[in-house]
Design a protein around this motif. Structure first.
Motif, PDB file in Angstrom:
ATOM      1  N   LEU A  64      60.115  60.048  78.003  1.00 23.20           N
ATOM      2  CA  LEU A  64      60.302  60.814  79.230  1.00 23.20           C
ATOM      3  C   LEU A  64      61.598  61.609  79.178  1.00 23.20           C
ATOM      4  O   LEU A  64      61.621  62.802  79.483  1.00 23.20           O
ATOM      5  N   PHE A  65      62.683  60.968  78.761  1.00 22.55           N
ATOM      6  CA  PHE A  65      63.979  61.629  78.728  1.00 22.55           C
ATOM      7  C   PHE A  65      63.991  62.785  77.735  1.00 22.55           C
ATOM      8  O   PHE A  65      64.489  63.872  78.039  1.00 22.55           O
ATOM      9  N   VAL A  66      63.442  62.559  76.556  1.00 19.52           N
ATOM     10  CA  VAL A  66      63.386  63.624  75.541  1.00 19.52           C
ATOM     11  C   VAL A  66      62.537  64.797  76.047  1.00 19.52           C
ATOM     12  O   VAL A  66      62.902  65.961  75.871  1.00 19.52           O
ATOM     13  N   ALA A  67      61.426  64.504  76.700  1.00 23.67           N
ATOM     14  CA  ALA A  67      60.590  65.574  77.258  1.00 23.67           C
ATOM     15  C   ALA A  67      61.351  66.365  78.311  1.00 23.67           C
ATOM     16  O   ALA A  67      61.256  67.598  78.370  1.00 23.67           O
ATOM     17  N   LEU A  68      62.125  65.680  79.146  1.00 24.20           N
ATOM     18  CA  LEU A  68      62.920  66.356  80.164  1.00 24.20           C
ATOM     19  C   LEU A  68      63.978  67.249  79.522  1.00 24.20           C
ATOM     20  O   LEU A  68      64.170  68.396  79.941  1.00 24.20           O
ATOM     21  N   LEU A  69      64.633  66.754  78.491  1.00 26.24           N
ATOM     22  CA  LEU A  69      65.619  67.575  77.778  1.00 26.24           C
ATOM     23  C   LEU A  69      64.962  68.822  77.195  1.00 26.24           C
ATOM     24  O   LEU A  69      65.481  69.936  77.332  1.00 26.24           O
ATOM     25  N   ARG A  70      63.837  68.642  76.550  1.00 27.87           N
ATOM     26  CA  ARG A  70      63.160  69.785  75.925  1.00 27.87           C
ATOM     27  C   ARG A  70      62.651  70.767  76.963  1.00 27.87           C
ATOM     28  O   ARG A  70      62.614  71.972  76.711  1.00 27.87           O
ATOM     29  N   ARG A  71      62.257  70.263  78.127  1.00 30.82           N
ATOM     30  CA  ARG A  71      61.824  71.158  79.207  1.00 30.82           C
ATOM     31  C   ARG A  71      62.931  72.144  79.557  1.00 30.82           C
ATOM     32  O   ARG A  71      62.679  73.297  79.864  1.00 30.82           O
ATOM     33  N   TYR A  72      64.172  71.661  79.509  1.00 32.03           N
ATOM     34  CA  TYR A  72      65.320  72.508  79.849  1.00 32.03           C
ATOM     35  C   TYR A  72      65.957  73.150  78.629  1.00 32.03           C
ATOM     36  O   TYR A  72      67.099  73.591  78.673  1.00 32.03           O
ATOM     37  N   SER A  73      65.225  73.178  77.522  1.00 30.20           N
ATOM     38  CA  SER A  73      65.661  73.801  76.264  1.00 30.20           C
ATOM     39  C   SER A  73      66.930  73.159  75.711  1.00 30.20           C
ATOM     40  O   SER A  73      67.733  73.820  75.059  1.00 30.20           O
ATOM     41  N   LEU A  74      67.104  71.880  75.979  1.00 32.34           N
ATOM     42  CA  LEU A  74      68.211  71.133  75.390  1.00 32.34           C
ATOM     43  C   LEU A  74      67.689  70.450  74.128  1.00 32.34           C
ATOM     44  O   LEU A  74      66.517  70.110  74.050  1.00 32.34           O
ATOM     45  N   LYS A  75      68.555  70.262  73.154  1.00 35.56           N
ATOM     46  CA  LYS A  75      68.151  69.741  71.851  1.00 35.56           C
ATOM     47  C   LYS A  75      68.565  68.276  71.689  1.00 35.56           C
ATOM     48  O   LYS A  75      69.715  67.976  71.372  1.00 35.56           O
ATOM     49  N   PRO A  76      67.634  67.350  71.882  1.00 38.16           N
ATOM     50  CA  PRO A  76      67.964  65.942  71.675  1.00 38.16           C
ATOM     51  C   PRO A  76      68.055  65.615  70.187  1.00 38.16           C
ATOM     52  O   PRO A  76      67.358  66.202  69.369  1.00 38.16           O
ATOM     53  N   TYR A  77      68.947  64.685  69.842  1.00 37.72           N
ATOM     54  CA  TYR A  77      69.105  64.259  68.457  1.00 37.72           C
ATOM     55  C   TYR A  77      69.691  62.847  68.455  1.00 37.72           C
ATOM     56  O   TYR A  77      70.062  62.305  69.496  1.00 37.72           O
ATOM     57  N   ARG A  78      69.774  62.262  67.274  1.00 38.57           N
ATOM     58  CA  ARG A  78      70.518  61.025  67.082  1.00 38.57           C
ATOM     59  C   ARG A  78      71.070  61.033  65.665  1.00 38.57           C
ATOM     60  O   ARG A  78      70.575  61.738  64.796  1.00 38.57           O
ATOM     61  N   TYR A  79      72.103  60.274  65.462  1.00 43.39           N
ATOM     62  CA  TYR A  79      72.725  60.191  64.141  1.00 43.39           C
ATOM     63  C   TYR A  79      72.050  59.097  63.306  1.00 43.39           C
ATOM     64  O   TYR A  79      71.430  58.185  63.857  1.00 43.39           O
ATOM     65  N   ALA A  80      72.203  59.231  62.011  1.00 45.28           N
ATOM     66  CA  ALA A  80      71.663  58.207  61.110  1.00 45.28           C
ATOM     67  C   ALA A  80      72.218  56.848  61.509  1.00 45.28           C
ATOM     68  O   ALA A  80      73.374  56.725  61.914  1.00 45.28           O
TER      69      ALA A  80
END
Length: 143
Positions: A64-80
């Motif tokens: 849900l959170f990642v979808a919300l970020l992408r809806r607002y054109s924000l780029k979710p990521y995580r480090y190794a």
């Protein structure tokens, strides 16, 4: 709650955080998204984006959170070597505090409630009608 009801409730939450002022605006999901995107762009112009680390409790919340970020054109990521439920994003503080996080919490509560109801119904109808919790025993049986 039906799936249709769930979708409408989620759309209402989006319109609430978009700050829709008129009845016509409240009916247009595209308007709501545009208003929130505008708010994000204004925040980016006024303040620098900082790196946030969100640690979510389960896969549903993360999706849900990642979808919300992408809806607002924000780029979710995580480090190794970060956990799969960790989400990093660069975003202005005011957008997180006033829009992103409150909207996520409200959407998450509605979705969790729906998933809980659906799970209980399926278990009750397909597995066993007794959906009471487990018995609590004294520790005496360990001796």
């Amino acid at each position: 709650m039906s799936e249709k009801d769930l979708l409408e409730k989620l759309r209402k939450i989006e319109r609430l955080y978009a700050g829709a002022a008129t009845a016509g605006e409240k009916m247009a999901a595209a308007d709501a998204l545009a208003r929130i995107q505008k708010r994000l762009n204004e925040a980016k112009q006024k303040e620098a984006a900082i790196e946030y680390k969100f640690t979510l409790t389960d896969d549903w919340s993360k999706k849900l959170f990642v979808a919300l970020l992408r809806r607002y054109s924000l780029k979710p990521y995580r480090y190794a070597r970060q956990r799969r439920t960790t989400v990093m994003v660069r975003v202005p503080v005011t957008f997180v505090d006033q829009t992103l996080w409150p909207e996520f919490l409200e959407l998450s509560a509605v979705l969790k409630n729906y998933l809980d109801e659906m799970t209980e119904r399926v278990i009750h109808e397909a597995i066993h009608e007794d959906d009471t919790d487990t018995d609590v025993l004294d520790n005496e049986w360990l001796e």
